[in-house]
Design a protein around this motif. Sequence first.
Motif, short mmCIF file in Angstrom:
data_model
loop_
_atom_site.label_atom_id
_atom_site.label_comp_id
_atom_site.label_asym_id
_atom_site.label_seq_id
_atom_site.Cartn_x
_atom_site.Cartn_y
_atom_site.Cartn_z
N ARG A 35 31.74 28.30 32.79
CA ARG A 35 32.22 26.97 32.49
C ARG A 35 34.10 26.99 32.38
O ARG A 35 34.68 27.06 33.44
N ALA A 36 34.46 28.04 31.09
CA ALA A 36 35.39 28.22 31.09
C ALA A 36 36.07 28.60 32.62
O ALA A 36 37.09 28.93 33.17
N VAL A 37 35.55 30.04 32.76
CA VAL A 37 36.12 31.09 33.93
C VAL A 37 35.67 30.64 35.17
O VAL A 37 36.93 30.94 36.08
N SER A 38 34.84 29.51 35.39
CA SER A 38 35.04 28.72 36.50
C SER A 38 35.93 27.75 37.12
O SER A 38 36.50 27.83 37.94
N ALA A 39 36.50 27.36 35.61
CA ALA A 39 36.85 26.69 35.85
C ALA A 39 38.59 27.48 36.06
O ALA A 39 39.20 26.36 37.36
N LEU A 40 39.01 27.97 35.72
CA LEU A 40 39.94 29.06 36.57
C LEU A 40 39.96 29.50 37.97
O LEU A 40 40.72 29.51 38.47
N LEU A 44 42.66 28.77 40.82
CA LEU A 44 43.07 29.35 41.83
C LEU A 44 42.92 30.02 42.81
O LEU A 44 43.50 30.34 43.85
N ASP A 45 41.52 29.81 43.53
CA ASP A 45 40.69 29.38 44.66
C ASP A 45 40.99 31.73 44.75
O ASP A 45 40.86 31.28 45.73
N ALA A 46 39.89 31.31 43.65
CA ALA A 46 39.52 32.65 43.62
C ALA A 46 39.06 33.77 43.33
O ALA A 46 38.49 33.04 41.76
N ARG A 47 38.24 34.24 43.46
CA ARG A 47 37.21 34.87 42.11
C ARG A 47 37.55 36.00 41.27
O ARG A 47 37.99 36.72 42.04
N LEU A 48 37.48 35.49 39.82
CA LEU A 48 37.98 36.73 39.08
C LEU A 48 36.60 37.63 38.55
O LEU A 48 37.49 39.18 38.06
N LEU A 49 36.05 37.60 38.81
CA LEU A 49 34.55 37.95 37.77
C LEU A 49 33.36 37.90 39.42
O LEU A 49 32.94 36.83 40.39
N THR A 53 22.96 39.65 37.42
CA THR A 53 22.32 39.45 35.88
C THR A 53 22.34 40.91 34.74
O THR A 53 21.67 40.32 33.58
N ARG A 54 22.77 41.33 35.50
CA ARG A 54 22.81 42.89 34.83
C ARG A 54 23.91 43.64 34.26
O ARG A 54 24.31 43.58 33.19
N ARG A 55 25.15 42.64 34.61
CA ARG A 55 26.32 43.54 34.46
C ARG A 55 27.76 42.15 34.81
O ARG A 55 27.64 41.67 36.20
N LEU A 56 28.88 42.49 34.02
CA LEU A 56 29.69 41.55 34.95
C LEU A 56 30.98 42.55 35.17
O LEU A 56 30.74 44.13 34.69
N SER A 57 31.59 42.49 36.66
CA SER A 57 32.80 43.29 37.08
C SER A 57 33.62 42.21 37.07
O SER A 57 33.68 41.26 37.67
N VAL A 58 34.81 43.15 36.80
CA VAL A 58 36.14 42.31 37.92
C VAL A 58 36.90 42.65 38.45
O VAL A 58 37.40 44.00 38.88
N THR A 59 36.68 41.39 39.15
CA THR A 59 37.95 41.52 41.03
C THR A 59 38.94 41.96 40.81
O THR A 59 39.89 42.33 39.76
N ASP A 60 39.36 42.52 42.12
CA ASP A 60 40.83 43.05 41.95
C ASP A 60 42.36 41.85 41.81
O ASP A 60 43.11 41.87 40.58
N ALA A 61 41.42 40.92 41.76
CA ALA A 61 42.32 39.46 41.63
C ALA A 61 42.29 38.87 40.48
O ALA A 61 43.14 38.86 39.41
N GLY A 62 41.62 39.22 39.57
CA GLY A 62 40.73 39.54 38.33
C GLY A 62 41.26 40.15 37.55
O GLY A 62 42.18 39.74 36.43
N ARG A 63 41.15 40.96 37.53
CA ARG A 63 42.29 41.75 37.17
C ARG A 63 43.80 41.97 37.18
O ARG A 63 44.44 42.30 35.82
#
Length: 308
Positions: A35-40, A44-49, A53-63
Motif C-alpha cells: 500500500r505504501a508503494v501504491s500510494a506513491l 506521482l501517476d507513474a508506475r515505480l515497480l 509472482t516471481r520478482r520485482l523490477s524497478v521501472t525507469d521512473a522508479g529508478r
Amino acid sequence: MDKFSNMSVFVKVVEMGSFTAVANHLDSTVGNVSRAVSALEQMLDARLLQRSTRRLSVTDAGRRFYERCTVILADLENAEAEASNALLQPRGTLRVHCVPGLARHLVTEAALEYRKAFAEVTVDLMLSQRMPNLLEDQLDVSIQIARVLPDSSYVSQKIGVSHCVLVASPGYLEIHGAPETPADLVDHRCLLLGTVDYARDEWQLKSRMGDATFIPSGPGFSVNDMEAMSVAVGSGAGIGLLAGFAAIDDLRAGKLIRVLPDYFTEERNVYAVYSSRQFIDAKITRFIEVLKDKVGCQLAGIAEELIY
C-alpha cells in the motif's frame, strides 16, 4: 503512512528486492508495504515497480525516483542526527561482520579497544565467511578480505593489505624435507585452503624472482577456515597457505616454519564496508578510525616482516 514514510518503504523495497523482506525488516505486513508503494504511484501517476509472482523490477521512473528519495531521506536523517548529536557522539549498538580468521587475530582486539574509548556503544561482532547483505542482516559494518569488491551501492574504506604464505610444522619438514622450488611441492602433502577469495585447487605464488602457479593434486585435506588450517599445519599434516596475520605468532615462536620463503600470494585488501548514504553515524566513523589505526598498522607490520 505519510509521504516520507512511504518513500522510506519504497527505498527499502528497491534495495531488498522483496515486499516480504521489507515487511520482516520493518516488523510490518506485506499488505502495508504494498500500500505504501501504491500510494506513491497514485500520487506521482507513474508506475515505480513492475510486479509479478516471481520478482520485482524497478521501472525507469522508479529508478529516478529512488535516486532522489535516497538523497532526500539522507538529508532528513542528517538533520535529525545533528539535532540529537549522533554525528558527534558514538552511542547505541554497533553491529559488525568480519571474516573469522581476521576477527580472531586482529579485529576482536580492536573492537575491545574501541569499546574502552566509547563506553556508550555496545559492539555486536558476527563472524562468517559469507559476505552479508548489510540491509537485510541489519549490519553497520562488514570487514572483508578481497582483491576487488563486487559492484554494489555500499561504501568501502581500505584498512590494509594481507598476504598468504606457505608454512609447515618442524616435524613435517624433518620427515619430508623442505621444497626448494614451487615444482618440488608435487612431492609433498598439500593442505588446501578454500575461502571466499582463495581457490582450493590453485596456488598462485609471487616472488621477486617471478611468479609461479602450482596445482595441488591427490588425496589430502581441505578447509575453508584459517584457524582449522593452522591446526592442520601445526599437527604436521602437510604444507598449507596461511594469512600472515594467522601465521605470524607461530612463525615467531618456531611452531611453524616458512616454506619457500621467497614466495607469497598476491595481496588481498582488507576493507570496511558500510551502507551508502550521506549520513554516517559517529559510532561507524569512529570504529573505522580504530580499525585503520590498529588493524591497519598491524597488517603493515606483518607485511614488512614477511614480504617486503
